[in-house]
Design a protein around this motif. Structure first.
Motif, PDB file in Angstrom:
ATOM      1  N   TYR A  25       0.789  -1.336   0.141  1.00  0.00           N
ATOM      2  CA  TYR A  25       0.027  -0.039  -0.057  1.00  0.00           C
ATOM      3  C   TYR A  25       0.668   1.305  -0.141  1.00  0.00           C
ATOM      4  CZ  TYR A  25      -3.628  -3.405   1.287  1.00  0.00           C
ATOM      5  OH  TYR A  25      -4.393  -4.263   1.166  1.00  0.00           O
ATOM      6  N   GLY A  26       2.217   1.274   0.216  1.00  0.00           N
ATOM      7  CA  GLY A  26       3.053   2.352   0.296  1.00  0.00           C
ATOM      8  C   GLY A  26       2.947   3.139  -0.987  1.00  0.00           C
ATOM      9  N   ASN A  27       3.481   4.187  -1.011  1.00  0.00           N
ATOM     10  CA  ASN A  27       3.743   5.209  -1.966  1.00  0.00           C
ATOM     11  C   ASN A  27       2.821   4.873  -3.268  1.00  0.00           C
ATOM     12  OD1 ASN A  27       5.215   7.101  -3.471  1.00  0.00           O
ATOM     13  ND2 ASN A  27       7.203   6.028  -3.755  1.00  0.00           N
ATOM     14  N   PRO A  28       1.817   5.518  -3.045  1.00  0.00           N
ATOM     15  CA  PRO A  28       0.789   5.301  -4.112  1.00  0.00           C
ATOM     16  C   PRO A  28       0.935   6.156  -5.336  1.00  0.00           C
ATOM     17  CG  PRO A  28      -0.252   6.713  -2.375  1.00  0.00           C
ATOM     18  CD  PRO A  28       1.096   6.201  -1.851  1.00  0.00           C
ATOM     19  N   GLU A  29       1.547   7.085  -5.410  1.00  0.00           N
ATOM     20  CA  GLU A  29       1.969   7.927  -6.463  1.00  0.00           C
ATOM     21  C   GLU A  29       2.464   7.207  -7.499  1.00  0.00           C
ATOM     22  OE1 GLU A  29       3.614  12.224  -8.156  1.00  0.00           O
ATOM     23  OE2 GLU A  29       2.837  11.976  -6.010  1.00  0.00           O
ATOM     24  N   SER A  30       3.681   6.726  -6.936  1.00  0.00           N
ATOM     25  CA  SER A  30       4.705   5.891  -8.186  1.00  0.00           C
ATOM     26  C   SER A  30       3.997   4.784  -8.585  1.00  0.00           C
ATOM     27  CB  SER A  30       5.966   5.550  -7.242  1.00  0.00           C
ATOM     28  OG  SER A  30       5.770   4.540  -6.173  1.00  0.00           O
ATOM     29  N   LYS A  31       2.927   4.064  -7.750  1.00  0.00           N
ATOM     30  CA  LYS A  31       2.201   3.053  -8.241  1.00  0.00           C
ATOM     31  C   LYS A  31       1.183   3.140  -9.233  1.00  0.00           C
ATOM     32  CE  LYS A  31       3.214  -0.113  -4.381  1.00  0.00           C
ATOM     33  NZ  LYS A  31       2.627  -1.367  -3.879  1.00  0.00           N
ATOM     34  N   ILE A  32       0.680   4.484  -8.949  1.00  0.00           N
ATOM     35  CA  ILE A  32      -0.426   5.107 -10.097  1.00  0.00           C
ATOM     36  C   ILE A  32       0.268   5.363 -11.275  1.00  0.00           C
ATOM     37  CG2 ILE A  32      -1.867   6.806 -10.486  1.00  0.00           C
ATOM     38  CD1 ILE A  32      -2.613   6.836  -7.470  1.00  0.00           C
ATOM     39  N   ILE A  92       2.354  12.010 -17.470  1.00  0.00           N
ATOM     40  CA  ILE A  92       1.541  12.192 -16.277  1.00  0.00           C
ATOM     41  C   ILE A  92       1.636  13.441 -15.683  1.00  0.00           C
ATOM     42  CG2 ILE A  92       0.683  10.902 -14.295  1.00  0.00           C
ATOM     43  CD1 ILE A  92       2.027   8.293 -15.673  1.00  0.00           C
ATOM     44  N   GLU A  93       0.619  14.211 -15.929  1.00  0.00           N
ATOM     45  CA  GLU A  93       0.633  15.675 -15.449  1.00  0.00           C
ATOM     46  C   GLU A  93       0.684  15.724 -13.870  1.00  0.00           C
ATOM     47  OE1 GLU A  93       1.551  18.184 -17.581  1.00  0.00           O
ATOM     48  OE2 GLU A  93       1.693  16.808 -18.751  1.00  0.00           O
ATOM     49  N   GLN A  94      -0.497  15.083 -13.275  1.00  0.00           N
ATOM     50  CA  GLN A  94      -0.847  15.189 -11.972  1.00  0.00           C
ATOM     51  C   GLN A  94      -1.380  14.161 -11.288  1.00  0.00           C
ATOM     52  OE1 GLN A  94      -3.904  18.319 -11.976  1.00  0.00           O
ATOM     53  NE2 GLN A  94      -2.350  19.708 -11.153  1.00  0.00           N
ATOM     54  N   VAL A  95      -1.005  13.702 -10.322  1.00  0.00           N
ATOM     55  CA  VAL A  95      -1.702  12.587  -9.542  1.00  0.00           C
ATOM     56  C   VAL A  95      -2.048  13.035  -8.253  1.00  0.00           C
ATOM     57  CG1 VAL A  95      -1.292  10.295  -8.498  1.00  0.00           C
ATOM     58  CG2 VAL A  95      -0.174  10.840 -10.658  1.00  0.00           C
ATOM     59  N   ALA A  96      -3.294  12.769  -7.944  1.00  0.00           N
ATOM     60  CA  ALA A  96      -4.078  13.120  -6.806  1.00  0.00           C
ATOM     61  C   ALA A  96      -4.601  11.886  -5.868  1.00  0.00           C
ATOM     62  CB  ALA A  96      -4.883  14.317  -6.738  1.00  0.00           C
ATOM     63  N   VAL A  97      -4.252  11.488  -4.534  1.00  0.00           N
ATOM     64  CA  VAL A  97      -4.717  10.573  -3.903  1.00  0.00           C
ATOM     65  C   VAL A  97      -6.046  11.042  -3.171  1.00  0.00           C
ATOM     66  CG1 VAL A  97      -4.588   8.736  -2.214  1.00  0.00           C
ATOM     67  CG2 VAL A  97      -2.782   9.295  -3.892  1.00  0.00           C
TER      68      VAL A  97
END
Length: 159
Positions: A25-32, A92-97
């Motif tokens: 579950y860690g570091n969701p931005e890199s996984k996305i 990938i411009e933006q990632v928002a959890v």
């Protein structure tokens, strides 16, 4: 001695659970980012299993397409090796959890697509709005993909 051994074993068990949770579950931005990149690469490479893996079974976009529709479209795309896609830009411009289970991303895509029977056209740049969901096992999957519906050069292949 036995107490110390139990303490060490317990500490190692807690540490393993923490490491396993971070791995899942860690570091969701890199996984996305990895999910989105691998999905794009799978479509370019005609890799059907990899392309389907990034889609959620709950997929539904604003044009009404569902997971089954995309499954059929991807299968047709991957079977016909004459079809080609060249991505000139994929960022990938933006990632928002949003919360633990949901996320959103903004992806900018530009390229050239060649479909047998339709010809070759350029498209983009297109800003794609992506909604993702996390599975129980920590994988991110695309829940909806919007923005491509407004690109007339892509629409001619879908209709």
């Amino acid at each position: 001695m036995v107490r110390r051994l139990l303490f060490v074993v317990g500490l190692l068990a807690i540490l393993s659970v923490a490491i396993g949770a971070w791995w899942l579950y860690g570091n969701p931005e890199s996984k996305i980012r990895a999910t989105l990149s691998s999905g794009a690469q799978a479509v370019v490479n005609h890799d059907y299993p990899a392309a389907i893996r990034v889609l959620s079974p709950n997929y539904r976009d604003r044009s009404g397409l569902t997971f089954r529709d995309l499954q059929r479209m991807l299968l047709d795309w991957c079977r016909n090796k004459q079809n080609q896609l060249w991505l000139q830009e994929f960022s990938i411009e933006q990632v928002a959890v949003i919360d633990f289970w949901r996320a959103a991303a903004l992806v900018r895509v530009k390229g050239i697509v060649s479909v047998e029977g339709f010809g070759t056209v350029g498209f983009g740049p297109v800003n794609l709005s992506v909604t993702l969901e996390r599975t129980w096992w920590g994988r991110w999957r695309i829940l909806s993909l919007d923005g491509w519906q407004d690109e007339p050069n892509i629409q001619q292949f879908i209709e």
